[in-house]
Every structure is written in structure tokens, then in C-alpha cells.
Design a protein around this motif. Sequence first.
Motif, PDB file in Angstrom:
ATOM      1  N   ALA A  73     -10.163  10.982  13.075  1.00  9.39           N
ATOM      2  CA  ALA A  73      -9.968  11.373  11.676  1.00  9.39           C
ATOM      3  C   ALA A  73      -8.493  11.298  11.297  1.00  9.39           C
ATOM      4  N   ILE A  74      -7.619  11.724  12.202  1.00 11.72           N
ATOM      5  CA  ILE A  74      -6.176  11.646  11.955  1.00 11.72           C
ATOM      6  C   ILE A  74      -5.731  10.185  11.866  1.00 11.72           C
ATOM      7  N   ASP A  75      -6.203   9.368  12.813  1.00 15.62           N
ATOM      8  CA  ASP A  75      -5.849   7.949  12.804  1.00 15.62           C
ATOM      9  C   ASP A  75      -6.294   7.270  11.509  1.00 15.62           C
ATOM     10  N   GLU A  76      -7.489   7.619  11.048  1.00 12.53           N
ATOM     11  CA  GLU A  76      -8.008   7.004   9.824  1.00 12.53           C
ATOM     12  C   GLU A  76      -7.136   7.355   8.618  1.00 12.53           C
ATOM     13  N   TRP A  77      -6.602   8.587   8.596  1.00  9.28           N
ATOM     14  CA  TRP A  77      -5.702   8.943   7.517  1.00  9.28           C
ATOM     15  C   TRP A  77      -4.404   8.139   7.587  1.00  9.28           C
ATOM     16  N   HIS A  78      -3.938   7.884   8.790  1.00  6.55           N
ATOM     17  CA  HIS A  78      -2.764   7.015   8.928  1.00  6.55           C
ATOM     18  C   HIS A  78      -3.042   5.646   8.306  1.00  6.55           C
ATOM     19  N   MET A  79      -4.216   5.098   8.570  1.00  8.46           N
ATOM     20  CA  MET A  79      -4.563   3.784   8.042  1.00  8.46           C
ATOM     21  C   MET A  79      -4.738   3.821   6.517  1.00  8.46           C
ATOM     22  N   LYS A  80      -5.333   4.899   6.006  1.00  7.37           N
ATOM     23  CA  LYS A  80      -5.501   5.019   4.556  1.00  7.37           C
ATOM     24  C   LYS A  80      -4.154   5.076   3.841  1.00  7.37           C
ATOM     25  N   LEU A  81      -3.223   5.841   4.396  1.00  7.28           N
ATOM     26  CA  LEU A  81      -1.904   5.944   3.781  1.00  7.28           C
ATOM     27  C   LEU A  81      -1.140   4.623   3.887  1.00  7.28           C
ATOM     28  N   LEU A  82      -1.348   3.916   4.991  1.00  9.44           N
ATOM     29  CA  LEU A  82      -0.717   2.601   5.139  1.00  9.44           C
ATOM     30  C   LEU A  82      -1.280   1.637   4.097  1.00  9.44           C
ATOM     31  N   ALA A  83      -2.589   1.707   3.873  1.00 10.68           N
ATOM     32  CA  ALA A  83      -3.213   0.871   2.842  1.00 10.68           C
ATOM     33  C   ALA A  83      -2.642   1.201   1.465  1.00 10.68           C
ATOM     34  N   ASP A  84      -2.449   2.496   1.194  1.00 11.19           N
ATOM     35  CA  ASP A  84      -1.866   2.906  -0.087  1.00 11.19           C
ATOM     36  C   ASP A  84      -0.437   2.378  -0.232  1.00 11.19           C
ATOM     37  N   LEU A  85       0.308   2.395   0.869  1.00  7.51           N
ATOM     38  CA  LEU A  85       1.666   1.857   0.842  1.00  7.51           C
ATOM     39  C   LEU A  85       1.643   0.374   0.490  1.00  7.51           C
ATOM     40  N   PHE A  86       0.767  -0.386   1.154  1.00  5.80           N
ATOM     41  CA  PHE A  86       0.651  -1.812   0.864  1.00  5.80           C
ATOM     42  C   PHE A  86       0.288  -2.028  -0.610  1.00  5.80           C
ATOM     43  N   THR A  87      -0.640  -1.212  -1.112  1.00  7.22           N
ATOM     44  CA  THR A  87      -1.076  -1.343  -2.503  1.00  7.22           C
ATOM     45  C   THR A  87       0.085  -1.107  -3.470  1.00  7.22           C
ATOM     46  N   SER A  88       0.876  -0.061  -3.202  1.00  7.41           N
ATOM     47  CA  SER A  88       1.989   0.258  -4.105  1.00  7.41           C
ATOM     48  C   SER A  88       3.070  -0.816  -4.051  1.00  7.41           C
ATOM     49  N   LEU A  89       3.334  -1.351  -2.870  1.00  6.47           N
ATOM     50  CA  LEU A  89       4.317  -2.432  -2.753  1.00  6.47           C
ATOM     51  C   LEU A  89       3.823  -3.706  -3.435  1.00  6.47           C
ATOM     52  N   GLU A  90       2.529  -3.966  -3.334  1.00  6.36           N
ATOM     53  CA  GLU A  90       1.952  -5.150  -3.964  1.00  6.36           C
ATOM     54  C   GLU A  90       1.956  -5.013  -5.484  1.00  6.36           C
ATOM     55  N   ALA A  91       1.775  -3.790  -5.974  1.00 11.43           N
ATOM     56  CA  ALA A  91       1.733  -3.559  -7.423  1.00 11.43           C
ATOM     57  C   ALA A  91       3.118  -3.577  -8.055  1.00 11.43           C
ATOM     58  N   THR A  92       4.157  -3.428  -7.239  1.00 10.78           N
ATOM     59  CA  THR A  92       5.526  -3.410  -7.744  1.00 10.78           C
ATOM     60  C   THR A  92       6.069  -4.832  -7.757  1.00 10.78           C
ATOM     61  N   LYS A  93       6.293  -5.351  -8.953  1.00  6.78           N
ATOM     62  CA  LYS A  93       6.694  -6.747  -9.090  1.00  6.78           C
ATOM     63  C   LYS A  93       8.212  -6.899  -9.105  1.00  6.78           C
ATOM     64  N   GLU A  94       8.666  -7.996  -8.543  1.00  5.61           N
ATOM     65  CA  GLU A  94      10.076  -8.350  -8.519  1.00  5.61           C
ATOM     66  C   GLU A  94      10.154  -9.824  -8.864  1.00  5.61           C
ATOM     67  N   GLY A  95      10.332 -10.090 -10.173  1.00  2.00           N
ATOM     68  CA  GLY A  95      10.249 -11.468 -10.610  1.00  2.00           C
ATOM     69  C   GLY A  95       8.817 -11.951 -10.510  1.00  2.00           C
ATOM     70  N   ASP A  96       8.623 -13.130  -9.928  1.00  2.00           N
ATOM     71  CA  ASP A  96       7.275 -13.670  -9.783  1.00  2.00           C
ATOM     72  C   ASP A  96       6.641 -13.296  -8.446  1.00  2.00           C
ATOM     73  N   GLU A  97       7.277 -12.391  -7.699  1.00  2.28           N
ATOM     74  CA  GLU A  97       6.728 -11.933  -6.431  1.00  2.28           C
ATOM     75  C   GLU A  97       6.527 -10.427  -6.471  1.00  2.28           C
ATOM     76  N   SER A  98       5.886  -9.892  -5.450  1.00  5.83           N
ATOM     77  CA  SER A  98       5.727  -8.444  -5.342  1.00  5.83           C
ATOM     78  C   SER A  98       6.734  -7.904  -4.334  1.00  5.83           C
ATOM     79  N   LEU A  99       6.916  -6.605  -4.367  1.00  7.75           N
ATOM     80  CA  LEU A  99       7.813  -5.980  -3.399  1.00  7.75           C
ATOM     81  C   LEU A  99       7.284  -6.177  -1.984  1.00  7.75           C
ATOM     82  N   LEU A 100       5.959  -6.261  -1.838  1.00  7.19           N
ATOM     83  CA  LEU A 100       5.390  -6.515  -0.512  1.00  7.19           C
ATOM     84  C   LEU A 100       5.759  -7.911  -0.022  1.00  7.19           C
ATOM     85  N   ASP A 101       5.800  -8.873  -0.933  1.00  2.14           N
ATOM     86  CA  ASP A 101       6.206 -10.232  -0.543  1.00  2.14           C
ATOM     87  C   ASP A 101       7.618 -10.257   0.032  1.00  2.14           C
TER      88      ASP A 101
END
Length: 425
Positions: free
Chosen positions: A320-348
Motif C-alpha cells: 500500500a505504501i509502495d503504491e502511494w509512491h507510484m501514484k505520487l510519481l504519476a501525479d508528478l509526471f502529469t504536472s510536469l507534462e501539463a506545464t508547457k515551455e514553448g512547444d514542449e512540456s517541462l517533462l520533455d
Amino acid sequence: MKTPLSRRTLLRGAGVGLALPFLESMQPALARTQPTKPRRMLAICNNLGLLPDYFFPKTTGRDYALSPYLELLQAHRNHFTVFSGVSHPNVDGGHPADVCFLTAAPHPGSSSFRNTISLDQFVAERIGIQTRFPSLTLGVNTRSRSLSWTGTGVAIPPEDKAAEVFRQLFLQGNAAEVAAQLQRLDTGRSILDTIAGQASELERTVSAHDKERLDQYFTSVRDLEHRLTVSRGWENKPKPVIKAPVPVDPGSPAAYMDKVKVMYDLARLAFETDSTRAITLMLEGVSSPVLEIAGVKITDGYHNLSHHGKSESKRAQLKAIDEWHMKLLADLFTSLEATKEGDESLLDRTMVLYGSNFGDANTHVTTNMPVILAGGGFKHGQHLGFSTQQNYPLPNLYVSLLHRFGLEADRFASSTGTMRGLELT
């Protein structure tokens, strides 16, 4: 042509200096089709690892079947690569190995051990002068276990108080001005209230795209301020003496996942404002108490659960603890992907390295380390599997990351080259 905004533009108020995210208005008109954007790195070490049978995929290549933990990252499958059969050669010693996650210095458990420079500091020494902070060293539930080490083998103590990091990033002025702004935050007044006039004026002068970008950024700042204010308020309130169990408030070390989330949010804002380009985050579980996990009853300390001895009850709680780590990591990826920097995302533009010094914390094994690399301009969507008996050197990945920064480095620590099978986009 209109003079472009400086990338270092600040909106200023009493005790406040709020950096701006990347805007197309910061580029000269003739250069906006190909803006210059920096590379960044966020390196995260979960020092109690993950249950290996739930993390590692059973097949390799680009058509690999996601493992149970990686299923929680399904939305970002094409944005990350998972590695197996990798480790740091000669890094042993159980728990002490966490400080070698980014250095690969051998035999951390020996009495003569001396650490070497960490990957983030290698980067900071070369490009750190380009940002306000050469690097940021963060921790959850620790101010001693560090991922960041200087060239002389000295640890850089991590910051584990999000409000202090926030102050470093956004509050400026003399002691009285900073204290006054902190007081305003405690009473719910946003930094954005202090600079409202300048923010409104800026929004009237930039493009529609930039205005939308600023609105997204300001919203994220307000959200983070709210969480920090709640946490700060609880930490300063005395706990009542009652017979019933004391509920865990946001300021408690047991609110581990809340702390992880706020550090992820801080890292994103630091990158978004180009305050730094190298951040490390130690997720310290060894000294953490019984964690508060939504929807799950945790009955033992995080460290004790990691030594589950194949107890199904302990493994279920650890899962259960590990799964929360993965969920928060997924949220991090989502927020970086949603943050745009020019024609790319912050995740890029951001290399997110997530892993552990342990392949299996139950037995203190430091081989077959669980590692994920997301974003950063690599061809992802694959499982690179190496021999679980003769591990492939993880420092090879670090050389690849250095090259992505544009740094010339033939070797790092015990590397033998670049990471085999990892290609650039």
C-alpha cells in the motif's frame, strides 16, 4: 520589435521576489520558433526500495507487460523507461548505501569509507552559475541523509521543511520584510496578493498564450501556499492532552506522503521558474514512524515493514505504501507534462530519475536496483532488462544524463560508457 522580457524577471513586493515561468514573450520575436530552453534533472531515492515482485516487469523491450506498480504509471508509459539488472559495482553495506545512490562510491559500510562527488553536484559545478541556486538538496523526514555530496566528499544537508525551501525560492528582502510576509502567509494572504498590481499589468502586456500560462502558474503557487500554510499552522499549535489517539496533523512525520507531494510541487515550481536545474530528494523511510495512508491501516513503522520476513500482513501494508509512491510519481509526471515551455512540456526538458539503493530491503540486497527514468528528451516506453546475476553498471546511465545536459564526460564513478539501449529523441 518589442523588447523581450528577461528570463530573470521578478514580480516584486515587500519581502517578495516571485520568479516567472518560461514565457514566449521572453524570446526575441525572430527566435520564438526555436526558443532556448534548459535541461534539468530531479533525482529521487526511496531508501527503503519497493517490493521487487510487484515492480519489475516480466518481459523486456517496448512491448513489455506493465508490472502491478507500473500499471499506476500507465498514462505515462511512453514517457519513461524502466531498468532491471542494474546496480552500482562494489556498493554494498545495506542502509549506508543510500548516500551512494548518486555517487556510486564503493563500500559505504566500511570504516574507511569516503564519499565522492554526486551526479547533481557534478552538474552544478559546471552549469550551476546559470541559475539563482546551483542546486537544491531536499529530503523527507531527514536533515542528515543526503544524496548530494561535494567533490571533497562532504554531504550537503537536505532541507526537509517545505516552507523554508519556499522562502528561499520566493521571499526576498531584509529580515523584517521576510518575517512580515511569512506572517501574511500564516493568515492566508498569498504572495500573489502582494504583487497583484504587477501581475495584472504583466498579464495585459503578454500574449494570450502567455496569459494562460501565467494563470496556470499562479494557480499552482496559490495551491502550494495553501498546503504550506495549513502545515505551518498545525506545527505551531500545541497538541491537546486527550485519551483518544491523537490524529496525525500535516506537520507530523507520519504525514509522509503529504510531505513527498509538497516536495514534488516545490521541485516543479523551482524548475518552472528556472531557479535551479539540479534537484535531489531523499525519501527517508528508515527513521519514519507509522505512516498515515489513506484507506489503509498501517500498524508498524516503515522500516520494520520493509523487513517483512515474507509476512503477508506486512507485505500488504508495504504494498500500500509502495503504491502511494507510484501514484505520487504519476501525479508528478502529469504536472510536469501539463506545464508547457514553448512547444514542449517541462517533462520533455526534465530528466526525472527515481530509484533506490536497495534491490530488496528485506534482505539488504543492493543489487538489481529498481530504477525509472522519465522525460528529458529520451526515447522511452521500454523496459531495459540486464542480467540479474551480472548487473549492468547504473553509472552508465549517469553518463547518458550528463551528455543530455550537454556536458562532456567520458566516465562517471564506475561507469564503462553510456547506457546501452537508451536513445535520444
